[in-house]
Design a protein around this motif. Sequence first.
Motif, short mmCIF file in Angstrom:
data_model
loop_
_atom_site.label_atom_id
_atom_site.label_comp_id
_atom_site.label_asym_id
_atom_site.label_seq_id
_atom_site.Cartn_x
_atom_site.Cartn_y
_atom_site.Cartn_z
N MET A 1 0.84 -1.18 0.00
CA MET A 1 0.00 0.00 0.00
C MET A 1 0.88 1.24 0.00
O MET A 1 1.69 1.43 0.89
CB MET A 1 -0.90 -0.02 1.23
N GLU A 2 0.73 2.06 -1.00
CA GLU A 2 1.55 3.27 -1.12
C GLU A 2 1.03 4.37 -0.22
O GLU A 2 -0.17 4.65 -0.19
CB GLU A 2 1.55 3.77 -2.56
N ILE A 3 1.94 5.00 0.49
CA ILE A 3 1.61 6.15 1.32
C ILE A 3 2.54 7.27 0.92
O ILE A 3 3.73 7.04 0.69
CB ILE A 3 1.76 5.83 2.82
N LYS A 4 2.00 8.50 0.81
CA LYS A 4 2.84 9.60 0.35
C LYS A 4 2.70 10.82 1.24
O LYS A 4 1.74 10.96 1.99
CB LYS A 4 2.53 9.95 -1.10
N ALA A 5 3.69 11.68 1.11
CA ALA A 5 3.69 12.99 1.77
C ALA A 5 4.21 14.00 0.75
O ALA A 5 5.09 13.68 -0.06
CB ALA A 5 4.56 12.97 3.01
N VAL A 6 3.67 15.20 0.80
CA VAL A 6 4.00 16.24 -0.18
C VAL A 6 4.40 17.52 0.55
O VAL A 6 3.75 17.91 1.52
CB VAL A 6 2.80 16.52 -1.11
N ALA A 7 5.46 18.15 0.08
CA ALA A 7 5.85 19.48 0.54
C ALA A 7 5.89 20.38 -0.69
O ALA A 7 6.55 20.05 -1.68
CB ALA A 7 7.21 19.46 1.22
N LYS A 8 5.16 21.49 -0.63
CA LYS A 8 5.07 22.38 -1.79
C LYS A 8 5.74 23.71 -1.50
O LYS A 8 5.87 24.12 -0.34
CB LYS A 8 3.61 22.62 -2.17
N TYR A 9 6.15 24.36 -2.57
CA TYR A 9 6.71 25.71 -2.53
C TYR A 9 7.97 25.79 -1.66
O TYR A 9 8.15 26.75 -0.91
CB TYR A 9 5.67 26.74 -2.06
N ILE A 10 8.83 24.80 -1.75
CA ILE A 10 10.08 24.78 -1.00
C ILE A 10 11.11 25.63 -1.74
O ILE A 10 11.32 25.45 -2.94
CB ILE A 10 10.60 23.33 -0.86
N ARG A 11 11.76 26.56 -1.03
CA ARG A 11 12.70 27.47 -1.67
C ARG A 11 14.07 26.80 -1.85
O ARG A 11 15.04 27.12 -1.17
CB ARG A 11 12.85 28.75 -0.84
N LEU A 12 14.09 25.84 -2.75
CA LEU A 12 15.29 25.11 -3.11
C LEU A 12 15.13 24.73 -4.57
O LEU A 12 14.05 24.29 -4.96
CB LEU A 12 15.42 23.86 -2.24
N SER A 13 16.17 24.90 -5.35
CA SER A 13 16.03 24.60 -6.77
C SER A 13 15.85 23.08 -6.96
O SER A 13 16.43 22.28 -6.23
CB SER A 13 17.23 25.09 -7.56
N PRO A 14 15.03 22.69 -7.95
CA PRO A 14 14.81 21.26 -8.17
C PRO A 14 16.09 20.50 -8.49
O PRO A 14 16.24 19.33 -8.11
CB PRO A 14 13.85 21.23 -9.36
N GLN A 15 17.03 21.15 -9.17
CA GLN A 15 18.28 20.48 -9.53
C GLN A 15 19.05 20.08 -8.27
O GLN A 15 19.58 18.97 -8.19
CB GLN A 15 19.12 21.42 -10.40
N LYS A 16 19.10 20.96 -7.29
CA LYS A 16 19.83 20.66 -6.06
C LYS A 16 19.09 19.62 -5.22
O LYS A 16 19.71 18.78 -4.56
CB LYS A 16 20.04 21.93 -5.25
N ALA A 17 17.77 19.67 -5.24
CA ALA A 17 16.99 18.69 -4.48
C ALA A 17 17.11 17.30 -5.08
O ALA A 17 17.13 16.30 -4.36
CB ALA A 17 15.52 19.12 -4.42
N ARG A 18 17.19 17.21 -6.40
CA ARG A 18 17.29 15.90 -7.07
C ARG A 18 18.61 15.21 -6.74
O ARG A 18 18.67 13.98 -6.72
CB ARG A 18 17.14 16.06 -8.57
N LEU A 19 19.68 15.98 -6.50
CA LEU A 19 20.95 15.37 -6.11
C LEU A 19 20.80 14.57 -4.82
O LEU A 19 21.36 13.48 -4.69
CB LEU A 19 22.02 16.46 -5.93
N VAL A 20 20.05 15.11 -3.88
CA VAL A 20 19.83 14.42 -2.61
C VAL A 20 18.86 13.26 -2.79
O VAL A 20 19.05 12.17 -2.25
CB VAL A 20 19.30 15.42 -1.56
N ALA A 21 17.80 13.48 -3.57
CA ALA A 21 16.77 12.46 -3.74
C ALA A 21 17.32 11.21 -4.42
O ALA A 21 16.91 10.09 -4.10
CB ALA A 21 15.60 13.02 -4.56
N ASP A 22 18.26 11.38 -5.35
CA ASP A 22 18.82 10.24 -6.05
C ASP A 22 19.60 9.31 -5.11
O ASP A 22 19.71 8.11 -5.38
CB ASP A 22 19.74 10.71 -7.18
#
Length: 110
Positions: free
Chosen positions: A1-22
């Motif tokens: 069963m998939e459970i999710k959480a969302v954070a919107k309007y975070i003042r961080l560029s997507p490119q920098k966030a993707r480095l951590v997410a990967d």
Amino acid sequence: MEIKAVAKYIRLSPQKARLVADVVRGMGVEDALTTLRFMPKKGAGIIRKVLASAIANADQVDTVDVDTLYVKQILIDGGPMLKRFSPRAQGRANRILKRSSHITVVVDEK
């Protein structure tokens, strides 16, 4: 069963966030939280909070065992940009785009 959480309007560029997410995509939640806690990037703290929120959401469901959760998906989408201008020589102006992100963390049982 998939459970999710969302954070919107975070003042961080997507490119920098993707480095951590990967780094943490596909890990167990305990390993992911430990990795994010000691990662020296701004995005690590933000993604750790969203992951903790997803774990808390999973804890509310009676049929889900929190110990067997893993990070199924981390989606980093671009949010709205703040447009600013920087003065340059001879009356010109350069545009500065301050980017924001929408972060979605999906956890699932193994």
